[in-house]
Enzyme design. Structure first.
Site, PDB file in Angstrom:
ATOM      1  N   CYS A  45     -10.986   3.115 -11.307  1.00 12.29           N
ATOM      2  CA  CYS A  45      -9.529   3.006 -11.204  1.00 12.29           C
ATOM      3  C   CYS A  45      -8.896   2.897 -12.593  1.00 12.29           C
ATOM      4  CB  CYS A  45      -9.156   1.780 -10.370  1.00 12.29           C
ATOM      5  SG  CYS A  45      -7.369   1.464 -10.318  1.00 12.29           S
ATOM      6  N   CYS A  63      -6.974  -0.648 -13.365  1.00 15.23           N
ATOM      7  CA  CYS A  63      -7.683  -1.916 -13.532  1.00 15.23           C
ATOM      8  C   CYS A  63      -7.806  -2.228 -15.025  1.00 15.23           C
ATOM      9  CB  CYS A  63      -9.079  -1.831 -12.905  1.00 15.23           C
ATOM     10  SG  CYS A  63      -9.082  -1.908 -11.097  1.00 15.23           S
ATOM     11  N   HIS A  69      -7.508  -5.383  -8.137  1.00  9.67           N
ATOM     12  CA  HIS A  69      -7.494  -4.071  -7.489  1.00  9.67           C
ATOM     13  C   HIS A  69      -7.327  -4.172  -5.972  1.00  9.67           C
ATOM     14  CE1 HIS A  69      -8.559   0.227  -7.044  1.00  9.67           C
ATOM     15  NE2 HIS A  69      -9.201  -0.163  -5.959  1.00  9.67           N
ATOM     16  N   ASN A  87       5.454   2.982  -3.680  1.00  7.59           N
ATOM     17  CA  ASN A  87       4.836   3.716  -2.581  1.00  7.59           C
ATOM     18  C   ASN A  87       3.550   2.983  -2.240  1.00  7.59           C
ATOM     19  OD1 ASN A  87       6.785   5.763  -2.724  1.00  7.59           O
ATOM     20  ND2 ASN A  87       5.607   6.888  -4.243  1.00  7.59           N
ATOM     21  N   HIS A 146      -4.775   0.935  -6.420  1.00  3.36           N
ATOM     22  CA  HIS A 146      -4.411  -0.315  -7.092  1.00  3.36           C
ATOM     23  C   HIS A 146      -2.941  -0.643  -6.809  1.00  3.36           C
ATOM     24  CE1 HIS A 146      -5.508  -3.135 -10.450  1.00  3.36           C
ATOM     25  NE2 HIS A 146      -4.190  -3.306 -10.401  1.00  3.36           N
ATOM     26  N   HIS A 164       0.590  -1.039  -7.281  1.00  3.56           N
ATOM     27  CA  HIS A 164       1.475  -0.640  -8.372  1.00  3.56           C
ATOM     28  C   HIS A 164       2.722   0.033  -7.820  1.00  3.56           C
ATOM     29  CE1 HIS A 164      -0.317   3.260  -7.440  1.00  3.56           C
ATOM     30  NE2 HIS A 164       0.615   3.839  -8.187  1.00  3.56           N
ATOM     31  N   GLN A 222       6.484   2.327  -9.411  1.00  8.01           N
ATOM     32  CA  GLN A 222       6.937   3.223 -10.468  1.00  8.01           C
ATOM     33  C   GLN A 222       8.402   2.973 -10.778  1.00  8.01           C
ATOM     34  OE1 GLN A 222       5.347   7.400 -10.216  1.00  8.01           O
ATOM     35  NE2 GLN A 222       4.762   6.777  -8.155  1.00  8.01           N
TER      36      GLN A 222
END
Length: 351
Positions: free
Chosen positions: A70, A73, A116, A156, A167, A169, A171
């Site tokens: 990933c 991470c 993660h 999303n 992971h 997250h 935007q």
């Protein structure tokens, strides 16, 4: 909050947001990266009056890597990622495969936690508050760029939504122009004031606050399923005091936000009952553009900051697809009555 800005090997900006003032961020990106090459282009649709970002370089972006590869991470030993440090609280960095770049705007990635296997719903209130502070800081910074007219913070979540990295997250997009959805809101805002002399957001919130679709309410925030919800389960979260953007939230609203938002996310994961996989969703902040709104006949302070949270899952094992009516004519057909959705979201409240 402590903010530390640095650069990755290819020149992209990376910013650490830490809860501790004594956090030291000195790790260096050791990857042999070439400078990022993008081909982002904005094209206007003359019939609809909106714009499309053409970004062919995104075809080669990272796609569903195994957990031990990933890129979000922390770096560990010889396994080098987008984050050079061995741990972090919240990190924001320029997207390596941006949809918008240069004169066409800016795209950033927000990593909510170094864990993660976590989710936003699993964050502590302190961690969620740090994310809110990061969103606010990035909104302020991007608003000063000549290439950015509107700042959009969003998450999303879930492969069904199209997420390619597991992971936790989100935007941030800095658009070069007012987005079509926001432009429509602004025009309706101006038309409503012309007809009634009142603010459209205020009138909608007053109506929704008195309806049976309220899901959750605090002293400074209220969450409801809208009267004309587009999605099977859709919630709008509003500060009770109208403000145009995240920067204008007062400390009381900032303190209460993590409590209500985390509870909403946890309810979303319980909608479909025990044993169901995590609910896919999109969480989207709507803020006033940072540009002259004279062509729309409104001012920035007439806009109302709010967050829209919705899922494309309509029932267990079934998704809401945007087929002919939705994709072809932009007329949504919702299989779940908003009143039913609101009732279900109240039923699954934390005990």
């Amino acid at each position: 909050m402590k903010k530390t800005s640095t650069r990755l090997a290819d020149g992209r900006e990376l910013i650490h947001y830490d809860t501790r003032d004594d956090a030291a961020r000195t790790a260096v990106d050791r990857r042999p990266l070439d400078p990022v090459a993008t081909s982002s282009e904005i094209r206007e649709d003359p019939l609809l009056g909106d714009f499309v970002a053409i970004a062919s370089h995104r075809q080669g972006r990272t796609y569903h890597p195994p957990a031990d590869e990933c890129p979000l991470c922390p770096s560990e030993g010889d396994r080098l990622t987008e984050i050079p440090d061995s741990s972090y609280d919240v990190v924001v960095f320029e997207n390596r495969f941006p949809s918008l770049a240069g004169d066409s705007g800016r795209c950033e990635v927000v990593c909510f936690t170094s864990d993660h296997d976590a989710s936003f719903a699993g964050l502590s209130e302190e961690q969620a508050r740090l994310v809110l502070d990061a969103w606010t800081d990035r909104t302020a910074e991007l608003s000063h760029l000549d290439s950015v007219a509107q700042v959009f913070c969003f998450e999303n979540r879930g492969a069904e939504i199209g997420v390619t990295l597991g992971h936790p997250h989100g935007q941030i997009y800095g658009y070069p122009d007012v987005t079509p959805r926001t432009a429509l809101m602004l025009r309706n805002l101006a038309a409503h004031r012309e007809r009634t002399g009142r603010n459209l957001f205020d009138d909608v919130l007053a109506r929704e606050s008195a309806a049976e679709r309220v899901v959750l309410e605090g002293e400074h925030w209220i969450a409801y399923v809208p009267h004309a919800a587009h999605w099977p389960y859709e919630v709008h979260l509003h500060p009770k005091r109208r403000v145009p953007d995240l920067l204008a939230l007062d400390e009381d609203a900032r303190t209460e936000f993590p409590q209500l938002y985390l509870e909403l996310l946890r309810r979303f994961d319980r909608i479909f009952g025990p044993g169901e996989p995590p609910t896919p969703y999109i969480a989207a902040w709507h803020q006033a553009p940072f540009t002259d709104l004279g062509e729309y006949g409104v001012s920035r302070d007439e806009f109302a900051l709010h967050l829209e949270l919705f899922t494309i899952r309509r029932t267990s094992g079934k998704l809401k697809f945007l087929a002919g009516s939705e994709s072809g004519m932009n007329v949504f057909i919702n299989d779940v009555p908003p009143e039913t959705a609101a009732e279900r979201l109240r039923e699954v409240a934390s005990k």
